[in-house]
Design a protein around this motif. Structure first.
Motif, PDB file in Angstrom:
ATOM      1  N   THR A   1      -6.604  -0.066   0.501  1.00  0.00           N
ATOM      2  CA  THR A   1      -5.340   0.308  -0.130  1.00  0.00           C
ATOM      3  C   THR A   1      -4.527   1.238   0.770  1.00  0.00           C
ATOM      4  O   THR A   1      -5.102   2.073   1.463  1.00  0.00           O
TER       5      THR A   1
ATOM      6  N   ASP B   1      -1.771  -4.625  -1.658  1.00  0.00           N
ATOM      7  CA  ASP B   1      -0.875  -3.846  -2.518  1.00  0.00           C
ATOM      8  C   ASP B   1      -1.622  -3.295  -3.732  1.00  0.00           C
ATOM      9  O   ASP B   1      -2.769  -3.650  -4.007  1.00  0.00           O
TER      10      ASP B   1
ATOM     11  N   ASP C   1      -1.614  -2.175  -8.027  1.00  0.00           N
ATOM     12  CA  ASP C   1      -1.163  -2.673  -9.322  1.00  0.00           C
ATOM     13  C   ASP C   1      -0.563  -1.539 -10.145  1.00  0.00           C
ATOM     14  O   ASP C   1      -0.246  -0.464  -9.629  1.00  0.00           O
TER      15      ASP C   1
ATOM     16  N   ASP D   1      -4.582  -4.355  -6.173  1.00  0.00           N
ATOM     17  CA  ASP D   1      -4.141  -5.492  -6.966  1.00  0.00           C
ATOM     18  C   ASP D   1      -4.998  -6.703  -6.580  1.00  0.00           C
ATOM     19  O   ASP D   1      -4.909  -7.195  -5.454  1.00  0.00           O
TER      20      ASP D   1
ATOM     21  N   ASP E   1      -3.229  -9.673  -4.807  1.00  0.00           N
ATOM     22  CA  ASP E   1      -2.846  -9.476  -3.413  1.00  0.00           C
ATOM     23  C   ASP E   1      -4.074  -9.380  -2.514  1.00  0.00           C
ATOM     24  O   ASP E   1      -4.042  -9.820  -1.364  1.00  0.00           O
TER      25      ASP E   1
ATOM     26  N   ASP F   1       2.251   6.408   1.442  1.00  0.00           N
ATOM     27  CA  ASP F   1       1.887   5.062   1.888  1.00  0.00           C
ATOM     28  C   ASP F   1       1.337   5.147   3.308  1.00  0.00           C
ATOM     29  O   ASP F   1       2.031   5.526   4.241  1.00  0.00           O
TER      30      ASP F   1
ATOM     31  N   THR G   1       4.012  -4.681   4.231  1.00  0.00           N
ATOM     32  CA  THR G   1       3.085  -5.665   3.649  1.00  0.00           C
ATOM     33  C   THR G   1       2.690  -5.340   2.213  1.00  0.00           C
ATOM     34  O   THR G   1       2.102  -6.183   1.542  1.00  0.00           O
ATOM     35  N   CYS G   2       2.996  -4.134   1.762  1.00  0.00           N
ATOM     36  CA  CYS G   2       2.604  -3.701   0.411  1.00  0.00           C
ATOM     37  C   CYS G   2       3.800  -3.051  -0.273  1.00  0.00           C
ATOM     38  O   CYS G   2       3.869  -1.814  -0.399  1.00  0.00           O
ATOM     39  N   PRO G   3       4.761  -3.862  -0.715  1.00  0.00           N
ATOM     40  CA  PRO G   3       6.017  -3.300  -1.236  1.00  0.00           C
ATOM     41  C   PRO G   3       5.856  -2.410  -2.457  1.00  0.00           C
ATOM     42  O   PRO G   3       6.569  -1.414  -2.590  1.00  0.00           O
ATOM     43  N   ASN G   4       4.944  -2.738  -3.368  1.00  0.00           N
ATOM     44  CA  ASN G   4       4.798  -1.901  -4.558  1.00  0.00           C
ATOM     45  C   ASN G   4       4.214  -0.538  -4.197  1.00  0.00           C
ATOM     46  O   ASN G   4       4.655   0.493  -4.709  1.00  0.00           O
ATOM     47  N   ALA G   5       3.219  -0.536  -3.314  1.00  0.00           N
ATOM     48  CA  ALA G   5       2.641   0.734  -2.872  1.00  0.00           C
ATOM     49  C   ALA G   5       3.697   1.588  -2.190  1.00  0.00           C
ATOM     50  O   ALA G   5       3.760   2.810  -2.404  1.00  0.00           O
ATOM     51  N   HIS G   6       4.533   0.964  -1.385  1.00  0.00           N
ATOM     52  CA  HIS G   6       5.579   1.723  -0.685  1.00  0.00           C
ATOM     53  C   HIS G   6       6.586   2.304  -1.674  1.00  0.00           C
ATOM     54  O   HIS G   6       6.965   3.478  -1.574  1.00  0.00           O
TER      55      HIS G   6
END
Length: 376
Positions: A82, A104, A106, A112, A115, A326, A339-344
């Protein structure tokens, strides 16, 4: 009076009594109390193996190192992890010449599973799951993915001391878990950790690797009879990662109160929930799964104006934190940026609120009042 993010509570007199025993016996290093703490931890968790270390970071490194050594992994092989974690999680992978592949997060800010599955390649060897804040997220789905693709499962349980899933301490399915007993964790010492391998052969190897590769530690040699107790072999290039009896002495006391302390943390979380329930349009608490009894190491909210809010709270003597930046924003992991838009996105919106045993409902109400006032 300021309200800090973390402020550990120690049962001082009990801790001093345990430490006094170490000093009086003249044994403060590896052995004696470290062995006692390992046995108590196995009894508490139900795990077959537990080895006391000087930090969780050391444990994460050993987890990767030993799995690589014994499973034929090569430099450049991949572990999925993560981007929302303390950097030591991913450093442990990089230490061993393996590539961190970021998946990413959740709604629980844990991996997630969808992902994760998308990121699996023929070079993927393991998944490293982080129980952020004490949450189990979608852990059970991660377990199934590991079974389906024959991947090793490593759990960074730094925040999970005392967490339960479906009424049980989670992780018996995992190849290895690593706990943290660092100064501000739910079971605080000054710094230490515990590594719990599923297989005894890995635990045995780990004990040698934590003592420079020596096949007989000082405590075992002290209890040997005869003239050969000084004679040992060095089988591996190991490290000095083992814990000591002073830290274990503190840990033994803290363990007795872990469930009581975590229950109070969950009460603090309920008070926060009540304080925000009429303001969910601008303040969104990060929930934990229904079947998870979280350790509640963290209470995290999502807000629109995180950085401005943080400054406003500081001006009112409230000092929250951010968990975490992040990791793909760091230079060494920038290859995975985007590569991990939600985490960002969440990394720029989350705020961890004060959570410690010295807080009262008055403190929680005061914090809620100020957050409601300054949130947009």
């Amino acid at each position: 009076m300021t309200i800090q993010l973390f402020k550990p509570t120690f049962r001082v007199e009990e801790c001093l009594e345990e430490i006094r025993e170490c000093l009086e016996k003249g044994w403060t290093g590896l052995g004696f109390k470290t062995i006692e703490f390992e046995e108590k931890w196995k009894e508490y968790t139900g795990f077959k193996n537990a080895h006391f270390l000087n930090s969780a970071t050391a444990g994460l490194h050993l987890a990767i190192k030993i799995l690589k050594m014994t499973n034929g992994w090569q430099d450049g092989d991949e572990i999925i992890s993560t981007p929302l974690t303390f950097v030591s999680t991913n450093h442990a992978i990089a230490y061993e010449g393996l590539k961190v592949v970021f998946a990413d997060v959740d709604e629980y800010l844990c991996l997630d599973p969808k992902d994760v599955e998308r990121k699996i390649t023929n070079k993927t060897k393991a998944i490293l799951f982080v129980g952020l804040g004490g949450s189990t997220g979608k852990y059970e789905e991660i377990v199934e993915i590991c079974k389906r693709y024959k991947l090793k499962l490593i759990i960074d349980a730094a925040h999970m001391a005392g967490t339960r899933l479906n009424g049980e301490i989670p992780g018996k399915e995992a190849d290895v878990l690593v706990y943290s007993f660092q100064a501000v964790k739910n079971l605080p010492t000054a710094d230490s950790g515990m590594i719990c391998f599923k297989e005894e052969k890995y635990d045995k190897l780990c004990r040698e690797m934590t003592w420079l590769g020596i096949n007989k530690d000082t405590y075992a040699r002290t209890n040997d009879k005869g003239v050969y107790k000084w004679k040992y072999d060095v089988e591996y290039l190991g490290y000095k990662y083992h814990g000591n009896s002073i830290m274990a002495a503190i840990g033994l006391v803290q363990l007795k109160y872990l469930d009581i302390d975590n229950a109070y943390r969950r009460q603090l979380a309920k008070w926060y929930d009540e304080g925000f329930k009429n303001h969910l349009d601008k303040i969104k608490p990060i929930r934990v799964p229904i079947n998870c009894e979280s350790s509640r190491h963290l209470y995290i909210i999502e807000v629109n104006n995180r950085d401005d809010l943080l400054l406003a709270l500081n001006e009112n003597d409230i000092y929250p934190g951010v968990h975490y930046r992040d990791n793909t924003e760091y230079r060494m992991y920038s290859y995975a940026k985007g590569t991990c838009p939600n985490a960002h996105r969440m990394s720029n919106r989350v705020l961890s609120l004060p959570m410690h045993l010295r807080m009262t409902k008055y403190d929680v109400d005061y914090i809620c009042e100020k957050i409601i006032k300054y949130s947009k």
